[in-house]
Design a protein around this motif. Structure first.
Motif, PDB file in Angstrom:
ATOM      1  N   LEU A  14     -11.176  43.152  19.077  1.00 21.49           N
ATOM      2  CA  LEU A  14     -10.457  43.831  20.153  1.00 21.49           C
ATOM      3  C   LEU A  14     -11.223  43.781  21.468  1.00 21.49           C
ATOM      4  O   LEU A  14     -10.621  43.687  22.544  1.00 21.49           O
ATOM      5  N   SER A  18      -9.691  41.948  24.720  1.00 20.39           N
ATOM      6  CA  SER A  18      -9.474  42.721  25.940  1.00 20.39           C
ATOM      7  C   SER A  18     -10.215  42.108  27.118  1.00 20.39           C
ATOM      8  O   SER A  18      -9.690  42.063  28.243  1.00 20.39           O
ATOM      9  N   GLY A  42     -10.101  47.923  27.904  1.00 22.71           N
ATOM     10  CA  GLY A  42      -9.013  47.384  27.096  1.00 22.71           C
ATOM     11  C   GLY A  42      -9.192  47.707  25.625  1.00 22.71           C
ATOM     12  O   GLY A  42      -8.225  48.034  24.921  1.00 22.71           O
ATOM     13  N   ARG A  45      -8.290  51.388  25.097  1.00 22.86           N
ATOM     14  CA  ARG A  45      -6.842  51.574  25.172  1.00 22.86           C
ATOM     15  C   ARG A  45      -6.161  51.027  23.920  1.00 22.86           C
ATOM     16  O   ARG A  45      -5.214  51.627  23.390  1.00 22.86           O
ATOM     17  N   HIS A  46      -6.651  49.883  23.437  1.00 20.56           N
ATOM     18  CA  HIS A  46      -6.058  49.265  22.253  1.00 20.56           C
ATOM     19  C   HIS A  46      -6.207  50.177  21.037  1.00 20.56           C
ATOM     20  O   HIS A  46      -5.251  50.389  20.268  1.00 20.56           O
ATOM     21  N   THR A  49      -4.036  53.315  21.379  1.00 23.58           N
ATOM     22  CA  THR A  49      -2.623  53.003  21.153  1.00 23.58           C
ATOM     23  C   THR A  49      -2.344  52.802  19.663  1.00 23.58           C
ATOM     24  O   THR A  49      -1.346  53.299  19.131  1.00 23.58           O
ATOM     25  N   THR A 154      -3.099  41.800  15.292  1.00 21.83           N
ATOM     26  CA  THR A 154      -2.660  41.940  16.673  1.00 21.83           C
ATOM     27  C   THR A 154      -1.680  40.825  17.009  1.00 21.83           C
ATOM     28  O   THR A 154      -1.823  39.682  16.572  1.00 21.83           O
ATOM     29  N   GLY A 157       0.102  42.303  23.541  1.00 23.16           N
ATOM     30  CA  GLY A 157      -0.185  43.521  24.271  1.00 23.16           C
ATOM     31  C   GLY A 157      -1.005  44.500  23.447  1.00 23.16           C
ATOM     32  O   GLY A 157      -1.826  44.115  22.604  1.00 23.16           O
ATOM     33  N   TYR A 158      -0.762  45.775  23.683  1.00 25.32           N
ATOM     34  CA  TYR A 158      -1.516  46.822  23.004  1.00 25.32           C
ATOM     35  C   TYR A 158      -0.762  47.443  21.832  1.00 25.32           C
ATOM     36  O   TYR A 158      -1.345  48.207  21.069  1.00 25.32           O
ATOM     37  N   SER A 159       0.509  47.133  21.694  1.00 22.22           N
ATOM     38  CA  SER A 159       1.307  47.900  20.740  1.00 22.22           C
ATOM     39  C   SER A 159       2.089  47.069  19.730  1.00 22.22           C
ATOM     40  O   SER A 159       2.764  47.639  18.876  1.00 22.22           O
ATOM     41  N   TYR A 161       2.228  44.512  16.530  1.00 19.85           N
ATOM     42  CA  TYR A 161       1.409  44.060  15.407  1.00 19.85           C
ATOM     43  C   TYR A 161       2.247  43.262  14.423  1.00 19.85           C
ATOM     44  O   TYR A 161       3.467  43.408  14.355  1.00 19.85           O
ATOM     45  N   LEU A 290      -5.812  54.799  30.100  1.00 19.78           N
ATOM     46  CA  LEU A 290      -6.160  54.620  28.698  1.00 19.78           C
ATOM     47  C   LEU A 290      -5.582  55.699  27.816  1.00 19.78           C
ATOM     48  O   LEU A 290      -5.361  55.482  26.634  1.00 19.78           O
TER      49      LEU A 290
END
Length: 292
Positions: A14, A18, A42, A45-46, A49, A154, A157-159, A161, A290
């Motif tokens: 991660l 990021s 990043g 934030r990851h 999230t 992943t 983005g961050y959300s 999967y 974040l």
């Protein structure tokens, strides 16, 4: 009694993801002293999230510890083709671990081992006592799947999967998760710098393991293979065995920890934001995003 839900995070994956998402645009989000923080912000934030989406009760971040591991002793070419981390990333390794501790995420890492090996050993340690979700971008971790463990790869983005359960893995690969290392031994891994058997790609590698169960099973049945397959395997038999050692994730590391050590603290967004911005000095305009 409800079992704990442990989220195990591949911190290295991660953090690098990021960093490289923002570095090409020179978005380093520097602290007042000039230290870049883009990878760390990043990363945080990851994880936050993922925590909000997956709702674990316990959480740990797993790290590589040093650039050299036991796999470099097995094969000099292991990850030799990877460039050194950029200068702007160097201070962010320690920073990411420090911020993890501040937030209350337990850090794990053993010298000479990769994050994958630590994750594998924690999965093995607690698979009968908890539901486990592993967050990473590394498909090698699919070999750790079991009835109580999900691998959340992943995606975007961050959300977003791409989650794998044991059932999904069986449907797609028709082998056991631990046999995935045998498949990798034949096909190799260009990103990790080991070739496997030259001329045998992912499709053939999977078919060989589906039919013969393991690298040794293929070798024992080599007379049943096509002439081309026999020639390729005979030419690279030593590398095949080395590749299997490199591909297999360790699950037997001794890690002194109890599940309760990973229990998540209770934070509200304002308190966490104050901690990170005021106590650690991240740039406020980026840090505030974040924790929304």
């Amino acid at each position: 009694m409800t079992q704990p839900h442990i989220m195990l995070v591949d911190g290295m994956a991660l953090l690098f993801r990021s960093y490289h998402a923002t570095a090409p645009m020179n978005q380093f989000f520097r602290k007042q002293d000039g230290t870049p923080t883009n990878g760390v912000q990043g990363f945080a934030r990851h994880v936050l999230t993922a925590q909000a989406l997956m709702k674990p009760t316990h959480l740990a971040i797993c790290w590589d510890m040093g650039s050299k591991t036991f796999r470099n002793d097995i094969y000099d070419g292991y990850k030799a083709n990877r460039p050194a981390p950029p200068e702007e990333m160097l201070p962010q390794f320690d920073m990411a671990r420090e911020i993890s501790e501040m937030i209350g995420w337990k850090n794990f890492g053993l010298k000479g081992m990769e994050a994958d090996d630590t994750i594998g050993s924690l999965v093995e340690k607690w698979k009968g006592e908890a539901q486990i979700t592993v967050v990473s971008g590394d498909r090698d971790l699919l070999q750790l799947l079991n009835p109580t463990t999900t691998i959340a790869l992943t995606k975007k983005g961050y959300s977003e999967y791409n989650p794998y359960t044991l059932e999904r893995f069986h449907e797609e690969y028709a082998i056991r998760p631990e046999q995935f290392a045998d498949v990798k031994a034949f096909m190799g891994d260009s990103s990790d710098g080991y070739p496997g058997v030259k001329g045998i790609g992912p499709k053939t590698a999977l078919q060989l393991i589906q039919k013969h169960a393991s690298v040794q099973g293929v070798i024992d049945a080599i007379e049943q293979l096509t002439a081309g397959q026999r020639t390729k395997i005979d030419a690279d038999r030593e590398m095949l065995q080395i590749s299997l050692e490199l591909a297999r994730i360790k699950t037997d590391l001794i890690i002194e920890a109890a599940i309760d050590d990973l229990r998540l603290p209770l934070w509200d967004a304002a308190k966490m934001n104050h901690l990170i911005v005021q106590e650690y000095g991240l740039v406020a305009r980026h840090a505030t995003s974040l924790f929304k």
